[in-house]
Design a protein around this motif. Structure first.
Motif, PDB file in Angstrom:
ATOM      1  N   ILE A  29       0.838  -1.192   0.000  1.00  0.00           N
ATOM      2  CA  ILE A  29       0.000   0.000   0.000  1.00  0.00           C
ATOM      3  C   ILE A  29       0.875   1.245   0.000  1.00  0.00           C
ATOM      4  CG2 ILE A  29      -1.628   1.351   1.363  1.00  0.00           C
ATOM      5  CD1 ILE A  29      -2.722  -1.385   2.345  1.00  0.00           C
ATOM      6  N   ARG A  30       1.879   1.264   0.855  1.00  0.00           N
ATOM      7  CA  ARG A  30       2.731   2.447   0.980  1.00  0.00           C
ATOM      8  C   ARG A  30       3.481   2.727  -0.311  1.00  0.00           C
ATOM      9  NH1 ARG A  30       4.804   5.471   5.098  1.00  0.00           N
ATOM     10  NH2 ARG A  30       3.801   4.127   6.600  1.00  0.00           N
ATOM     11  N   LEU A  35       1.025   6.761  -1.155  1.00  0.00           N
ATOM     12  CA  LEU A  35       0.038   7.542  -0.416  1.00  0.00           C
ATOM     13  C   LEU A  35       0.616   8.863   0.061  1.00  0.00           C
ATOM     14  CD1 LEU A  35      -1.375   4.703   1.849  1.00  0.00           C
ATOM     15  CD2 LEU A  35      -2.469   5.702  -0.151  1.00  0.00           C
ATOM     16  N   PRO A  36      -0.114   9.948  -0.118  1.00  0.00           N
ATOM     17  CA  PRO A  36       0.339  11.213   0.461  1.00  0.00           C
ATOM     18  C   PRO A  36       0.147  11.161   1.980  1.00  0.00           C
ATOM     19  CG  PRO A  36      -1.806  11.490  -0.558  1.00  0.00           C
ATOM     20  CD  PRO A  36      -1.354  10.093  -0.871  1.00  0.00           C
ATOM     21  N   VAL A  37       1.072  11.730   2.713  1.00  0.00           N
ATOM     22  CA  VAL A  37       0.977  11.736   4.173  1.00  0.00           C
ATOM     23  C   VAL A  37       0.012  12.832   4.596  1.00  0.00           C
ATOM     24  CG1 VAL A  37       2.250  12.084   6.318  1.00  0.00           C
ATOM     25  CG2 VAL A  37       3.301  10.835   4.427  1.00  0.00           C
ATOM     26  N   GLU A  38      -0.964  12.445   5.411  1.00  0.00           N
ATOM     27  CA  GLU A  38      -1.923  13.395   5.972  1.00  0.00           C
ATOM     28  C   GLU A  38      -1.518  13.633   7.423  1.00  0.00           C
ATOM     29  OE1 GLU A  38      -5.873  11.811   5.507  1.00  0.00           O
ATOM     30  OE2 GLU A  38      -5.392  11.071   3.514  1.00  0.00           O
ATOM     31  N   ILE A  48     -12.419   6.171   9.611  1.00  0.00           N
ATOM     32  CA  ILE A  48     -11.592   4.971   9.662  1.00  0.00           C
ATOM     33  C   ILE A  48     -12.504   3.748   9.710  1.00  0.00           C
ATOM     34  CG2 ILE A  48      -9.833   3.699  10.954  1.00  0.00           C
ATOM     35  CD1 ILE A  48      -8.899   6.402  12.069  1.00  0.00           C
ATOM     36  N   ALA A  49     -12.529   3.018   8.601  1.00  0.00           N
ATOM     37  CA  ALA A  49     -13.319   1.792   8.555  1.00  0.00           C
ATOM     38  C   ALA A  49     -12.476   0.593   8.981  1.00  0.00           C
ATOM     39  CB  ALA A  49     -13.865   1.566   7.152  1.00  0.00           C
ATOM     40  N   LYS A  50     -11.159   0.627   8.638  1.00  0.00           N
ATOM     41  CA  LYS A  50     -10.284  -0.500   8.953  1.00  0.00           C
ATOM     42  C   LYS A  50      -8.851   0.002   9.080  1.00  0.00           C
ATOM     43  CE  LYS A  50      -8.713  -4.886   7.011  1.00  0.00           C
ATOM     44  NZ  LYS A  50      -8.805  -5.787   5.853  1.00  0.00           N
ATOM     45  N   VAL A  51      -8.183  -0.372  10.170  1.00  0.00           N
ATOM     46  CA  VAL A  51      -6.770  -0.044  10.335  1.00  0.00           C
ATOM     47  C   VAL A  51      -5.959  -1.124   9.642  1.00  0.00           C
ATOM     48  CG1 VAL A  51      -4.884   0.259  11.982  1.00  0.00           C
ATOM     49  CG2 VAL A  51      -7.149   1.173  12.500  1.00  0.00           C
ATOM     50  N   ILE A  52      -5.101  -0.705   8.702  1.00  0.00           N
ATOM     51  CA  ILE A  52      -4.276  -1.641   7.946  1.00  0.00           C
ATOM     52  C   ILE A  52      -2.950  -1.880   8.657  1.00  0.00           C
ATOM     53  CG2 ILE A  52      -3.165  -2.067   5.713  1.00  0.00           C
ATOM     54  CD1 ILE A  52      -6.157  -1.823   5.367  1.00  0.00           C
ATOM     55  N   HIS A  53      -2.324  -0.810   9.143  1.00  0.00           N
ATOM     56  CA  HIS A  53      -0.998  -0.927   9.756  1.00  0.00           C
ATOM     57  C   HIS A  53      -0.747   0.276  10.661  1.00  0.00           C
ATOM     58  CE1 HIS A  53       3.299  -1.784  10.034  1.00  0.00           C
ATOM     59  NE2 HIS A  53       3.540  -0.530   9.734  1.00  0.00           N
ATOM     60  N   SER A  73     -14.367   4.420   4.638  1.00  0.00           N
ATOM     61  CA  SER A  73     -15.595   3.684   4.308  1.00  0.00           C
ATOM     62  C   SER A  73     -15.824   3.528   2.805  1.00  0.00           C
ATOM     63  CB  SER A  73     -16.807   4.366   4.942  1.00  0.00           C
ATOM     64  OG  SER A  73     -16.936   5.687   4.448  1.00  0.00           O
ATOM     65  N   THR A  74     -15.084   4.288   1.984  1.00  0.00           N
ATOM     66  CA  THR A  74     -15.208   4.133   0.527  1.00  0.00           C
ATOM     67  C   THR A  74     -14.164   3.174  -0.035  1.00  0.00           C
ATOM     68  OG1 THR A  74     -13.738   5.985   0.001  1.00  0.00           O
ATOM     69  CG2 THR A  74     -16.084   6.485   0.302  1.00  0.00           C
ATOM     70  N   GLY A  75     -13.249   2.672   0.830  1.00  0.00           N
ATOM     71  CA  GLY A  75     -12.222   1.741   0.397  1.00  0.00           C
ATOM     72  C   GLY A  75     -10.895   2.393   0.062  1.00  0.00           C
ATOM     73  N   LYS A  76     -10.802   3.712   0.185  1.00  0.00           N
ATOM     74  CA  LYS A  76      -9.564   4.441  -0.116  1.00  0.00           C
ATOM     75  C   LYS A  76      -8.605   4.325   1.062  1.00  0.00           C
ATOM     76  CE  LYS A  76      -7.835   8.997  -1.372  1.00  0.00           C
ATOM     77  NZ  LYS A  76      -8.142  10.405  -1.475  1.00  0.00           N
TER      78      LYS A  76
END
Length: 95
Positions: A29-30, A35-38, A48-53, A73-76
């Motif tokens: 994923i990284r 992914l841009p850092v927020e 947050i629907a799911k914590v990946i790491h 929740s949209t899968g992003k």
């Protein structure tokens, strides 16, 4: 009968292994999606629907920046940077 049971279990195990193989690892994923850092801020509403790491918190005493990759929740996927107190602080000798 034993052959039938073996066949059913074999097919079920192949299906299970294939479904786990489709989920991306945090490293994929990284680096694959770059992914841009927020940066976290208390005024931000997080979806947050799911914590990946989550990053490992080092054994230091004081504030440090860490990351969490999560799915909304949209899968992003998102890479959120936030500040925590390290795991190296002790209070009155209690670990």
């Amino acid at each position: 009968m034993k052959k039938l049971v073996f066949l059913v279990l074999s097919v079920a195990s192949l299906y299970t292994n294939a479904s786990f193989a489709t989920e991306a690892t945090p490293a994929q994923i990284r680096y694959d999606e770059t992914l841009p850092v927020e940066h976290f801020d208390y005024s931000k509403k997080l979806d947050i629907a799911k914590v990946i790491h989550t990053s490992v918190i080092p054994k230091v005493c004081g504030p440090i920046r860490t990351h969490m990759i999560y799915q909304d929740s949209t899968g992003k996927h998102h890479d959120l940077e936030y500040t925590v107190i390290g795991d190296g602080c002790h209070s009155n000798g209690i670990d």
